[in-house]
Design an enzyme around this catalytic site. Sequence first.
Site, PDB file in Angstrom:
ATOM      1  N   ARG A   1       0.746  -1.179   0.121  1.00  0.00           N
ATOM      2  CA  ARG A   1       0.032   0.052  -0.102  1.00  0.00           C
ATOM      3  C   ARG A   1       0.952   1.309   0.040  1.00  0.00           C
ATOM      4  NH1 ARG A   1      -3.488  -2.890  -1.474  1.00  0.00           N
ATOM      5  NH2 ARG A   1      -5.416  -3.249  -0.534  1.00  0.00           N
TER       6      ARG A   1
ATOM      7  N   GLU B   1      -4.172   7.375  -5.392  1.00  0.00           N
ATOM      8  CA  GLU B   1      -4.309   6.469  -6.623  1.00  0.00           C
ATOM      9  C   GLU B   1      -5.703   6.770  -7.297  1.00  0.00           C
ATOM     10  OE1 GLU B   1      -3.882   2.184  -5.554  1.00  0.00           O
ATOM     11  OE2 GLU B   1      -1.924   2.569  -4.922  1.00  0.00           O
TER      12      GLU B   1
ATOM     13  N   HIS C   1      -1.267  -0.170  -9.733  1.00  0.00           N
ATOM     14  CA  HIS C   1      -1.713  -1.068  -8.915  1.00  0.00           C
ATOM     15  C   HIS C   1      -2.481  -2.201  -9.522  1.00  0.00           C
ATOM     16  CE1 HIS C   1      -3.953  -1.292  -4.610  1.00  0.00           C
ATOM     17  NE2 HIS C   1      -3.627  -2.437  -5.256  1.00  0.00           N
TER      18      HIS C   1
END
Length: 329
Positions: A243, A272, A291
């Site tokens: 993360r 993000e 991601h």
Amino acid sequence: MSSTRHQILVFRELPEDQLARLQAAHDVTVANPRVAAQRDAFFAALPQTQALIGSSYPITDALLDEAPQLQVISSISVGVDNYPLASLRERGIALCHTPGVLTETTADTIFALLMATSRRIPELAMYVRSGQWQRNIGKDLFGWDVHGKTLGILGMGRIGMALARRAALGFGMRVLYNNRSVVPESELGALAGQVHYVARDALLREADFVVSVVPSTPETKHLLGAEAFAMMKPSAIVINGSRGAIVDEDALLHALDTDQIRAAGLDVFATEPLPVESPLRTHAKVVALPHIGSATHETRHAMAEMATSNLLQVLAGEQPAGRFDLSQA
Ligand SMILES: NC(=O)C1=CN([C@@H]2O[C@H](COP(=O)(O)OP(=O)(O)OC[C@H]3O[C@@H](n4cnc5c(N)ncnc54)[C@H](O)[C@@H]3O)[C@@H](O)[C@H]2O)C=CC1
Ligand SMILES: O=C(O)C(=O)CO
């Protein structure tokens, strides 16, 4: 029977076959609050909603206040940092997630990032694509070996173990790890004797690759910050596969720009999608991915299937495999 049907709100796209499983037994609204045109429908459905399924959207206390009938949230993710855990426990709302089904795919992605960063794969592929390959390359474009190096894993859970197997058994790497607790030898399988628990500072000092696979919690916020980068070798490569909150991005940029570390491979970011103005997007020493840890056709489907099963089981009064334990939250 209509009396057993519940109101389900799907807040991120589900594959057709999984949506059909929900619709066969319950009343389903599909509305993604991140899509402007669906936002009003999402909030309009909340007061009646008994079950939520989706991912990548922060579920806040204020949002829970608008959903007084909510019984269960089924996340299509293993990470649970988008949910107010203590508040869910206090309100008696069950939380489910998708551990296991994405472990190997995410470990593949993280290992690919490690290889791509160390061997400069994106940069050199672009060198060919742009027509710059006019003669044999020289040492200014050489990369660095991965095999035989020391991998430092922060968070020896499911994904950490899968990374350790790739590194120790496939690439002949020395593997150090730091975790909340030492993994008993009996749980290491083929890794018995191949991986070594060390204190975090020792890992940061010795590792050629420092990889974060710890969950995002108040305790792990900025685990990799200025102090950590200062301890690393100038040749160290930092990989964040868990993360964005784990890495202090300003401190990382400073460490890269002052040659405190060699490079970084990042699948996750503090914000993000990564803002276009972020210096990390174009930094010469950074390989950045959007991601994609679990983003294969097979694994994203397996996650949706597990999340759907988790949800249906909770609504049927059963105990699903993916129920997250909120008792310590
Ligand atoms: N990039 C991506 O697309 C993906 C990212 N993830 C992230 O990876 C994380 C890990 O996933 P799993 O391996 O399945 O979880 P896990 O729960 O099996 O492993 C996490 C490990 O971290 C350890 N840990 C927790 N806090 C720690 C601390 N302060 N210091 C040292 N160790 C600590 C735990 O003891 C545990 O062994 C998820 O929480 C998620 O945030 C997961 C899947 C995909
Ligand atoms: O499952 C997770 O936690 C992810 O980050 C995406 O797979």
